[in-house]
Design a protein around this motif. Sequence first.
Motif, mmCIF file in Angstrom:
data_model
loop_
_atom_site.group_PDB
_atom_site.id
_atom_site.type_symbol
_atom_site.label_atom_id
_atom_site.label_comp_id
_atom_site.label_asym_id
_atom_site.label_seq_id
_atom_site.Cartn_x
_atom_site.Cartn_y
_atom_site.Cartn_z
ATOM 1 N N GLY A 47 46.175 44.214 35.898
ATOM 2 C CA GLY A 47 46.570 43.254 34.970
ATOM 3 C C GLY A 47 45.965 43.773 33.492
ATOM 4 O O GLY A 47 46.384 43.262 32.415
ATOM 5 N N LEU A 49 43.159 43.761 32.052
ATOM 6 C CA LEU A 49 42.327 42.745 31.413
ATOM 7 C C LEU A 49 41.167 42.982 31.086
ATOM 8 O O LEU A 49 40.581 42.350 29.967
ATOM 9 N N PRO A 51 38.110 43.350 31.865
ATOM 10 C CA PRO A 51 37.306 41.981 32.362
ATOM 11 C C PRO A 51 35.507 42.752 32.038
ATOM 12 O O PRO A 51 35.250 41.959 33.208
ATOM 13 N N HIS A 108 42.489 33.584 36.410
ATOM 14 C CA HIS A 108 44.029 33.980 35.652
ATOM 15 C C HIS A 108 44.992 33.702 36.419
ATOM 16 O O HIS A 108 44.904 33.653 37.845
ATOM 17 N N PRO A 109 46.242 33.542 36.023
ATOM 18 C CA PRO A 109 47.115 33.057 36.735
ATOM 19 C C PRO A 109 47.570 33.926 38.056
ATOM 20 O O PRO A 109 48.098 33.581 39.199
ATOM 21 N N LYS A 110 47.407 35.356 37.750
ATOM 22 C CA LYS A 110 47.772 36.336 38.842
ATOM 23 C C LYS A 110 46.802 37.079 39.320
ATOM 24 O O LYS A 110 46.712 37.738 40.454
ATOM 25 N N GLN A 116 38.634 41.294 39.529
ATOM 26 C CA GLN A 116 37.943 41.388 37.956
ATOM 27 C C GLN A 116 36.632 41.968 38.385
ATOM 28 O O GLN A 116 36.027 42.733 37.571
#
Length: 194
Positions: A47, A49, A51, A108-110, A116
């Motif tokens: 994603g 991200l 993180p 997170h939605p996905k 992460q």
Amino acid sequence: MTQETNDALRLLLTRRSHPAISLEGPAPDEETLNTLLTAASRVPDHGKLAPWRFLIIRGEARQRAGERLLAIAEQKNGPLGDDLRKQELERFSRAPLVVAVISRAAVHPKIPVWEQELSAGAVCMNLLTAAHAAGFAAQWLTEWPAFDPDVANLFGMQEGERFAGFVYIGRPTVQPAERPRPELSEIASTWTGE
Ligand SMILES: Cc1cc2nc3c(=O)[nH]c(=O)nc-3n(C[C@H](O)[C@H](O)[C@H](O)COP(=O)(O)O)c2cc1C
């Protein structure tokens, strides 16, 4: 295998942690540190991200961190004896450079939080390997400060952030004895579907 592949594999097969207390200065210079952090952040990251983030503790800030740690420890446990006081005061001064790797994993939605967090672990591992490749030695420690809310506050952690670890980096002074490694036969198997 090419020479380059051989060298990279040798690096992975010879890396091992060096006790933080055995690490000496000088710390990596600014350019080298940037290279180490760039390598460390080059990890799989579902994603995109990012993180995780880095917090660098070096120079006199290490002593200041030790003083604050001691105050936090004594506030919780009462006055400490000389040995424990020294341990807290010097905790972050064991190596010339400490990089705190901070996980910012969030719902997170996905992308699952677990993925992460694994990515933050990969960052720590890359940092150890990059330090080794650059001629330094390192150790990944958590210890009590990684789990203490007052320490999190001291280092400006935001809601939901956690320490993945403190990576202590310096020049090696000893070659630690190899430690037993898991037998491949005990940890690897092949699924055949039969
Ligand atoms: C997430 C994590 C936290 C760790 N925290 C500590 C710690 O608090 N204290 C400690 O002695 N070792 C800790 N270790 C272990 C050392 O980093 C390291 O695994 C050990 O010194 C042997 O390292 P090597 O297999 O890389 O040579 C931790 C390891 C991991 C992966």
